[in-house]
Design a protein around this motif. Structure first.
Motif, PDB file in Angstrom:
ATOM      1  N   UNK A  24       5.856   0.078   8.906  1.00 56.29           N
ATOM      2  CA  UNK A  24       5.244  -1.242   8.829  1.00 56.29           C
ATOM      3  C   UNK A  24       3.728  -1.186   9.006  1.00 56.29           C
ATOM      4  N   UNK A  25       3.171  -0.004   8.969  1.00 51.77           N
ATOM      5  CA  UNK A  25       1.735   0.170   9.088  1.00 51.77           C
ATOM      6  C   UNK A  25       1.142   0.371   7.700  1.00 51.77           C
ATOM      7  N   UNK A  26       0.075  -0.358   7.395  1.00 50.95           N
ATOM      8  CA  UNK A  26      -0.604  -0.290   6.105  1.00 50.95           C
ATOM      9  C   UNK A  26      -2.054   0.110   6.316  1.00 50.95           C
ATOM     10  N   UNK A  27      -2.607   0.849   5.377  1.00 49.22           N
ATOM     11  CA  UNK A  27      -4.027   1.164   5.447  1.00 49.22           C
ATOM     12  C   UNK A  27      -4.858  -0.082   5.171  1.00 49.22           C
ATOM     13  N   UNK A  66       1.408   5.194   1.827  1.00 49.05           N
ATOM     14  CA  UNK A  66       1.315   4.712   0.466  1.00 49.05           C
ATOM     15  C   UNK A  66       2.603   3.995   0.049  1.00 49.05           C
ATOM     16  N   UNK A  67       3.734   4.518   0.499  1.00 43.78           N
ATOM     17  CA  UNK A  67       5.011   3.866   0.205  1.00 43.78           C
ATOM     18  C   UNK A  67       5.050   2.458   0.805  1.00 43.78           C
ATOM     19  N   UNK A  68       4.547   2.319   2.026  1.00 44.42           N
ATOM     20  CA  UNK A  68       4.523   1.008   2.672  1.00 44.42           C
ATOM     21  C   UNK A  68       3.562   0.062   1.970  1.00 44.42           C
ATOM     22  N   UNK A  69       2.396   0.582   1.561  1.00 45.85           N
ATOM     23  CA  UNK A  69       1.452  -0.248   0.816  1.00 45.85           C
ATOM     24  C   UNK A  69       2.039  -0.733  -0.488  1.00 45.85           C
ATOM     25  N   UNK A  70       2.751   0.144  -1.169  1.00 49.49           N
ATOM     26  CA  UNK A  70       3.420  -0.235  -2.416  1.00 49.49           C
ATOM     27  C   UNK A  70       4.459  -1.319  -2.159  1.00 49.49           C
TER      28      UNK A  70
END
Length: 325
Positions: free
Chosen positions: A277-280, A308-312
């Motif tokens: 659940x962490x995003x850049x 990157x998977x979470x951001x996507x």
């Protein structure tokens, strides 16, 4: 090759919209000798960094960012009027920038904040257009937060239409925060924590399990006081009145960005939210932005491919498989 980063928290505003929505509490933005001002307040930002897409792409290239989601600076939120023309022009301009970026940019647009039904319809229209990934909203609006009124209507519509929502504080002034940049240093984290608490204790996140919502600046001070919320939820009936789910559990249903300026704070956040659940985020181009995202990310021990998977997942944007290496 290390995976390129996805930055979900960056700002863009074209120069023709520096006038801001009618009724803006801050006055208009303006360029002065290449520097950006908000009224008479210098923002410590080169004007081109906010308004020039080429400058934004150059910054991405310099910091290993493969995809960046652009959203309006928070003083462009239409908090005091409908500002339909301004909102429509911003969303159209952002859509054009996204379309022309060949996959480098995503967009989180503006929505009306004056009327719940109108805001919900606008979110639906954004989804129907199929270009922007979602919308950006303030954490508080006219003395209320995410659990009631316009903001809750926006979240319901976003969940229904599968759009992402970025919640960004507005640095609202208070007399006791008039010095030392405290309206930002204390005000922004408190605004965000208010929204997180309202979303959790008000039952919004429980009601909308498919909602993709990100609270920037690492959730503000929410991670540090989540235990207090959980204790009160178990101890007091009024705290439980809006939600039957422990705050610790609902906290893990939201996303949070990495803009914490502190490894220990990010570690605490990840322990509560889960690393998925962490995003850049960078907060580009503001003075409180993370200046070197790759170095900060790598110092945390977080996995770039997972980030990157979470951001996507948050943006609902397809990322080429070659980028996930």
């Amino acid at each position: 090759m290390s995976a390129g980063l996805i930055d979900v928290h960056a700002h863009w505003l074209p120069a023709e919209l520096f006038g801001l929505p009618s009724g803006s509490p801050y006055g208009a933005m303006r360029d002065q000798d290449g520097e950006l001002f908000l009224g008479d307040l210098p923002l410590s930002i080169r004007t081109e960094a906010m308004s020039d897409v080429n400058a934004i792409i150059s910054d991405m290239d310099a910091h290993e960012i493969s995809l960046r989601a652009l959203s309006p600076p928070p003083f462009a939120f239409a908090v005091n009027s409908s500002s339909e023309d301004y909102i429509d022009e911003y969303n159209a301009s952002l859509s054009k920038v996204v379309t022309e970026s060949t996959g480098r940019l995503a967009g989180l647009g503006l929505t009306r904040l004056d009327d719940a039904s109108a805001a919900a319809r606008q979110v639906a229209d954004i989804a129907k257009a199929g270009v922007l990934a979602g919308v950006a909203i303030p954490p508080m609006l006219r003395g209320a937060s995410l659990d009631v009124g316009v903001l809750r209507a926006v979240l319901r519509s976003a969940a229904q239409h599968r759009l992402a929502v970025l919640v960004h504080p507005m640095q609202l002034p208070r007399p006791e925060w008039s010095s030392y940049y405290l309206a930002n240093l204390i005000g922004n984290p408190v605004e965000t924590a208010t929204a997180v608490a309202s979303g959790i204790l008000g039952g919004v996140l429980g009601e909308l399990p498919d909602l993709r919502i990100c609270f920037v600046h690492g959730g503000g001070c929410a991670p540090a006081i989540l235990g207090r919320w959980s204790h009160a939820w178990q101890a007091r009936a009024d705290v439980r009145a809006g939600s039957s789910i422990d705050p610790r559990d609902l906290f893990r249903s939201a996303y949070f960005d990495t803009v914490t300026h502190d490894l220990a704070a990010l570690e605490l956040l990840a322990s509560h939210a889960g690393e998925d659940r962490i995003l850049c985020g960078t907060d580009y181009p503001f003075d409180m932005a993370e200046p070197n995202l790759p170095a900060f990310v790598d110092s945390t021990g977080l996995d770039r491919v997972a980030l990157q998977r979470s951001g996507k997942a948050f943006l609902g944007v397809r990322v080429p498989q070659t980028e996930l290496q």
